[in-house]
Design a protein around this motif. Structure first.
Motif, PDB file in Angstrom:
ATOM      1  N   ASN A  38      -0.613   2.703  -0.276  1.00 26.64           N
ATOM      2  CA  ASN A  38      -0.994   3.445   0.683  1.00 26.64           C
ATOM      3  C   ASN A  38      -1.741   4.587   0.174  1.00 26.64           C
ATOM      4  O   ASN A  38      -1.116   5.476  -0.341  1.00 26.64           O
ATOM      5  CB  ASN A  38       0.318   3.956   1.879  1.00 26.64           C
ATOM      6  N   GLU A  45      -3.144   7.501   1.530  1.00 26.68           N
ATOM      7  CA  GLU A  45      -2.479   8.960   1.804  1.00 26.68           C
ATOM      8  C   GLU A  45      -1.283   9.212   1.159  1.00 26.68           C
ATOM      9  O   GLU A  45      -1.134  10.283   0.328  1.00 26.68           O
ATOM     10  CB  GLU A  45      -2.350   8.980   3.421  1.00 26.68           C
ATOM     11  N   HIS A  46      -0.411   8.147   0.964  1.00 25.61           N
ATOM     12  CA  HIS A  46       0.973   8.501   0.361  1.00 25.61           C
ATOM     13  C   HIS A  46       0.671   8.648  -1.112  1.00 25.61           C
ATOM     14  O   HIS A  46       0.798   9.520  -1.781  1.00 25.61           O
ATOM     15  CB  HIS A  46       1.725   7.449   0.669  1.00 25.61           C
ATOM     16  N   LYS A  88      -2.128   9.034  -3.091  1.00 28.29           N
ATOM     17  CA  LYS A  88      -3.050  10.126  -3.288  1.00 28.29           C
ATOM     18  C   LYS A  88      -1.996  11.415  -3.304  1.00 28.29           C
ATOM     19  O   LYS A  88      -2.210  12.517  -4.454  1.00 28.29           O
ATOM     20  CB  LYS A  88      -4.073  10.552  -2.307  1.00 28.29           C
ATOM     21  N   ASP A 105      -7.744   0.504  -0.018  1.00 28.04           N
ATOM     22  CA  ASP A 105      -7.764   0.981   1.419  1.00 28.04           C
ATOM     23  C   ASP A 105      -9.000   0.370   1.965  1.00 28.04           C
ATOM     24  O   ASP A 105     -10.148   0.470   1.396  1.00 28.04           O
ATOM     25  CB  ASP A 105      -7.890   2.583   1.265  1.00 28.04           C
TER      26      ASP A 105
END
Length: 314
Positions: free
Chosen positions: A214, A216-217, A219, A256
């Protein structure tokens, strides 16, 4: 009270009794056990209450589900012991586990060895000798993975944790204990390793390498780890520790489906400029290595980005 044992619990009825029994059956008795039931929907909550009813050292705290970090944080807020130690509800501790802390201790952090078990069979073990390190000595001899990646198999001074308001990051689904341990280590003067006993990990499919990517997570996890590692000011320790979080971030970057190409190339360029040698070593494909080298020295990341994106689609 000397020790607070914090056990976060979510739907752990299968292994919970084994975990708690491994604590209350210790010869040493000056401890409390905080069973933090994080909104379990199985029989875990009842098991917690049953233990509290028969042992005055045990306190069951029930909360709505918020994740392991929120459960550990609630445990910290309710802890009364001089030392805090964490145990996951599917793990256990071996006999004489508390001996390391009952001896004369002038350290800020005490680290136990640990074993990995799969279907009750030991598959790997990590042993320490009895030794006292300065922070600088420790990071020159040990690594983030596996030595410092978990908050388990360690004793933290509650005074230090509370004085600096250290808590687990509740936005993270994994890696939060690595960040907590590193942030605590930054505050340490002396760290002791011991050979008195070991922590028993039960291997599962929920580890870092098996968790769904994921961006966002991943990163956020990578940036928190990176920024904390940089505070140590030790490039060797940084390089040895950053590879796994960086590898995951790069995998998420190219898995992604939403991020646009320009933004993705920006991340890629920034990380190669900061971590060229590490990224060069991450990829084994000779063609990718050639494009990494070319991009790094020319500043043109279009072809490298195209290749990595193409490989991710195959």
């Amino acid at each position: 009270m000397l020790i607070s044992v914090i056990i976060p619990i979510y739907n752990a009825e299968k292994y919970l009794k084994e975990c708690v029994d491994s604590v209350i059956n210790q010869d040493f008795e000056d401890f409390e056990v905080l069973l933090i039931n994080d909104g379990s929907t199985d029989k875990s909550g009842k098991i917690c209450d049953d233990y509290m009813a028969k042992d005055q050292r045990i306190k069951a705290i029930h909360k709505t589900n918020g994740g392991v970090s929120s459960a550990r944080n609630l445990g910290i807020e309710n802890a009364q012991g001089e030392w805090i130690t964490f145990i996951d509800s599917d793990d256990s501790i071996q006999e004489n586990y508390f001996v390391a802390i009952t001896k004369d201790i002038d350290s800020d952090l005490v680290m136990q060895g640990f074993d990995y078990f799969e279907k009750h069979q030991k598959v790997k073990e990590f042993k320490y000798t009895v030794h006292c390190f300065s922070k600088v000595e420790l990071i020159n001899q040990l690594q983030l993975y596996p030595d410092l990646s978990s908050s388990c198999a360690k004793f933290f001074r509650r005074e230090v944790v509370n004085k600096h308001s250290l808590r687990f990051n509740e936005k993270l689904k994994f890696g939060e204990d690595s960040i907590f341990t590193l942030q605590y280590l930054l505050l340490c003067e002396k760290i002791k390793t011991t050979d008195t006993s070991r922590y028993s990990y039960r291997l599962s499919d929920s580890g870092l390498t098996n968790t769904k990517l994921n961006l966002e997570h991943d990163k956020l996890f990578y940036e928190k780890i990176k920024n904390t590692l940089l505070e140590f000011g030790n490039r060797k320790f940084y390089d040895a520790s950053i590879e796994i979080p960086l590898t995951r971030f790069l995998a998420s970057l190219y898995a992604d489906k939403v991020i646009n190409s320009k933004e993705r190339r920006g991340f890629l360029q920034n990380e190669i400029e900061e971590n060229y040698t590490t990224i060069f070593n991450i990829y084994s494909n000779p063609k990718i290595k050639t494009f990494i080298k070319t991009a790094h020295f020319t500043g043109n990341y279009f072809l490298l980005d195209f290749l990595l994106k193409k490989l991710n689609r195959t």
